[in-house]
Design an enzyme around this catalytic site. Structure first.
Site, PDB file in Angstrom:
ATOM      1  N   GLU A 179      11.654 -18.987   1.624  1.00  8.79           N
ATOM      2  CA  GLU A 179      11.553 -20.402   1.981  1.00  8.79           C
ATOM      3  C   GLU A 179      11.284 -21.258   0.749  1.00  8.79           C
ATOM      4  O   GLU A 179      10.685 -20.797  -0.221  1.00  8.79           O
ATOM      5  CB  GLU A 179      10.403 -20.606   2.983  1.00  8.79           C
ATOM      6  CG  GLU A 179      10.708 -20.004   4.344  1.00  8.79           C
ATOM      7  CD  GLU A 179       9.544 -20.071   5.311  1.00  8.79           C
ATOM      8  OE1 GLU A 179       9.797 -20.346   6.483  1.00  8.79           O
ATOM      9  OE2 GLU A 179       8.394 -19.838   4.903  1.00  8.79           O
TER      10      GLU A 179
ATOM     11  N   CYS B  58      -3.619 -15.501   2.807  1.00  9.80           N
ATOM     12  CA  CYS B  58      -2.278 -16.050   2.562  1.00  9.80           C
ATOM     13  C   CYS B  58      -1.249 -15.317   3.417  1.00  9.80           C
ATOM     14  O   CYS B  58      -1.224 -14.082   3.445  1.00  9.80           O
ATOM     15  CB  CYS B  58      -1.951 -15.882   1.074  1.00  9.80           C
ATOM     16  SG  CYS B  58      -0.262 -16.347   0.641  1.00  9.80           S
TER      17      CYS B  58
ATOM     18  N   CYS C  36       5.157 -10.791  -1.321  1.00  7.93           N
ATOM     19  CA  CYS C  36       4.271 -10.844  -2.479  1.00  7.93           C
ATOM     20  C   CYS C  36       3.425  -9.581  -2.480  1.00  7.93           C
ATOM     21  O   CYS C  36       3.028  -9.092  -1.418  1.00  7.93           O
ATOM     22  CB  CYS C  36       3.361 -12.075  -2.388  1.00  7.93           C
ATOM     23  SG  CYS C  36       2.297 -12.304  -3.845  1.00  7.93           S
TER      24      CYS C  36
ATOM     25  N   CYS D 127       8.660 -26.956  -3.847  1.00  9.61           N
ATOM     26  CA  CYS D 127       7.852 -25.747  -3.943  1.00  9.61           C
ATOM     27  C   CYS D 127       8.805 -24.565  -3.803  1.00  9.61           C
ATOM     28  O   CYS D 127       9.442 -24.405  -2.758  1.00  9.61           O
ATOM     29  CB  CYS D 127       6.825 -25.801  -2.808  1.00  9.61           C
ATOM     30  SG  CYS D 127       5.773 -24.367  -2.733  1.00  9.61           S
TER      31      CYS D 127
END
Ligand code: SAH
Length: 363
Positions: free
Chosen positions: A100, A127, A120, A113
Site C-alpha cells: 500500500e 504495528c 516487515c 507515504c
C-alpha cells in the site's frame, strides 16, 4: 488464477542509473540518446505510455516501452478519507503480493507515504505490518513507480483539490527501508536527481524512517544525499524499547541515539524522533523526562520529537494515550528545550495511518 510467480520483478527503466539506461537502450538496437527521451517522459512527464511518446518513432517507442516499462504495479483498490485529501492505494505486484501507499494532501504540500518491503521483519507488536512478517523486498522500480503514479494522479487532477505537485516523500509505509538498503538508496537517487534524470525532489523533503539499524544509519550519513532521518524510538529505556521495537536487543537506545546524532553531524539535517504514545505503556511523565535528558545530553538543536497518538490495529489491546497525558508528555519534552510536535493521524479511519498498513484485500 495462475500460480504466483517467483523470483525478481522484471527489469524496469526506474531500476537503471542514467548510464545503465543508455546501455539498455543500445542493447535493444536503438540510439543511446533515446534513453534521455525516455527519461524525460518518465521522470518529467510521469508517463510510461508509448502512445504519449510522440517524439519517438512508433516502432521504437513500442519496442522500448515493452522492454523497459513492464507494468509493475496494478491498482487493486483505493480508499479515500478527509474529503478525498487522503488516498490509500492497494497495489498488486507481478508475483501477486500486495503493498500500500498513502497520499496525503495539505495546503501547499502533498506527501506520499511509500512502502519499501512486502510486510516487515522488525516485528514491532503495535504495528500492523510488523504482524505480517517479511515476504520480500521491493525493487527500486517498485518503489519509484509508487511515486511516479502518485505524482501523475496529482498532476492530472485525479486527487481532490485540483491539479497539484508531489512535494514530500516518507518511507513510513510497509517495511523497514534500511533493511532493504541498496534498493532504497537507489530509489532515493531517482527521487532527488534533477529532471529529467530523476524527479528533482529536494532531499530534505524525503524522509527515511527506521527502527534504528545503526550501521545502515552511518552508511546513509555518508551517501552525500541529505535526506531527513526519522528514528522510531518509542521508549527511552532499553527494558521497554526491547519489547516495543525488538531490534533494540541488537542496538540499544543509546546506540541508536548516538547514530542519529552522527547523522546530524554528517548532514546538518535535524533528526526526527518518532514516539507512538501508547496508553499506560510508554506515556509516563518520567519517560518524557528521561527522553529529554538523553536528547539534550547529546547537544541542542539537532533533534525534534514527533509523538504519534497510537493508531489502533486489529486485535491489539493497546490504545492511544489520554489527551491530558499526551499534553503532559509534550510539555515535559518542551521544558527540556526539545521542539516537539504531535504528528497527525491522517487516514486512520481507512487504516491508512502509520502502522496500520497490512494490505489486506477485503473480499
Ligand atoms: N520501519 C520503519 C517505517 C515504519 S512506519 C520504522 O519503523 O520507522 C512509520 C512509523 O509508524 C514508525 O515510527 C512506526 O513505529 C510507527 N507506527 C507503527 N505502528 C504504529 C501505530 N499502530 N500507531 C502509530 N504509529 C505506528
Amino acid at each position: 488464477m495462475s500460480a504466483p510467480r517467483r523470483g525478481k520483478p522484471p527489469r524496469h527503466f526506474a531500476d537503471l542509473s542514467p548510464e545503465q539506461r543508455r546501455d539498455a537502450v543500445a542493447e535493444l538496437g536503438e540510439k543511446p540518446f533515446r534513453a534521455a527521451q525516455l527519461a524525460t517522459h518518465y521522470y518529467a512527464h510521469h508517463t510510461s505510455d508509448p502512445a504519449e511518446m510522440t517524439d519517438l518513432p512508433q516502432a521504437t517507442r513500442e519496442l522500448l516501452a515493452e522492454q523497459l516499462f513492464p507494468p509493475l504495479l496494478s491498482q487493486v483498490r483505493t480508499l479515500t478519507a478527509d474529503a478525498g485529501a487522503t488516498v490509500k492505494t492497494l497495489w498488486r505486484l507481478f508475483d501477486g503480493v500486495k503493498v500500500e501507499s498513502v497520499l496525503m494532501r495539505y495546503p501547499g504540500r502533498a506527501t506520499l507515504c511509500v512502502s519499501s518491503q512486502v510486510g516487515c521483519g522488525m516485528a514491532c507488536p503495535f504495528c500492523a505490518t510488523g504482524q505480517l512478517g517479511l515476504t520480500r523486498n521491493l525493487s527500486t522500480a517498485e518503489i519509484v513507480e509508487q511515486v511516479r503514479l502518485a505524482a501523475r494522479a496529482l498532476e492530472r487532477g485525479d486527487v481532490a483539490g485540483g491539479p497539484g505537485r508531489l512535494s514530500n516523500l516518507v518511507f513510513m509505509g510497509m517495511g523497514e527501508p534500511l533493511a532493504n538498503y541498496k534498493t532504497v538508496i537507489e530509489a532515493v537517487r531517482r527521487f532527488v536527481a534533477p529532471a529529467p534524470d530523476g524527479f528533482g525532489m529536494s532531499a530534505r523533503n524525503v524522509t527515511v524512517s527506521t527502527v534504528g539499524l545503526v550501521p545502515a544509519i552511518d552508511k546513509l550519513a555518508k551517501e552525500g544525499i541529505p535526506v531527513t532521518l526519522a528514528l522510531s524510538l518509542h521508549a527511552p529505556d532499553d527494558a521497554l524499547r526491547s519489547e516495543l521495537v525488538p531490534i533494540n536487543t541488537r542496538w540499544t537506545v543509546d546506540e541508536a541515539l548516538d547514530a542519529a546524532r552522527r547523522y546530524f553531524d554528517a548532514t546538518g539535517r535535524r533528526v526526527s524522533i518518532e514516539y507512538a504514545l501508547i496508553k499506560d505503556m510508554n506515556d509516563h511523565a518520567w519517560r518524557a523526562d528521561l527522553l529529554g535528558t538523553k536528547l539534550t545530553a547529546r547537544g541542542r538543536g539537532w533533534v525534534h520529537v514527533n509523538p504519534i497518538p497510537l493508531n489502533p490495529t486489529p486485535g491489539s489491546i493497546w490504545t492511544a494515550s489520554e489527551r491530558e497525558v499526551e499534553a503532559e508528555f509534550v510539555a515535559r519534552l518542551r521544558s527540556h528545550g526539545i521542539p516537539t510536535t504531535i504528528r497527525d493521524t491522517r487516514g486512520s479511519d481507512i487504516d491508512g495511518a502509520c502502522g496500520q498498513l497490512a494490505a489486506e484485500e477485503v473480499s
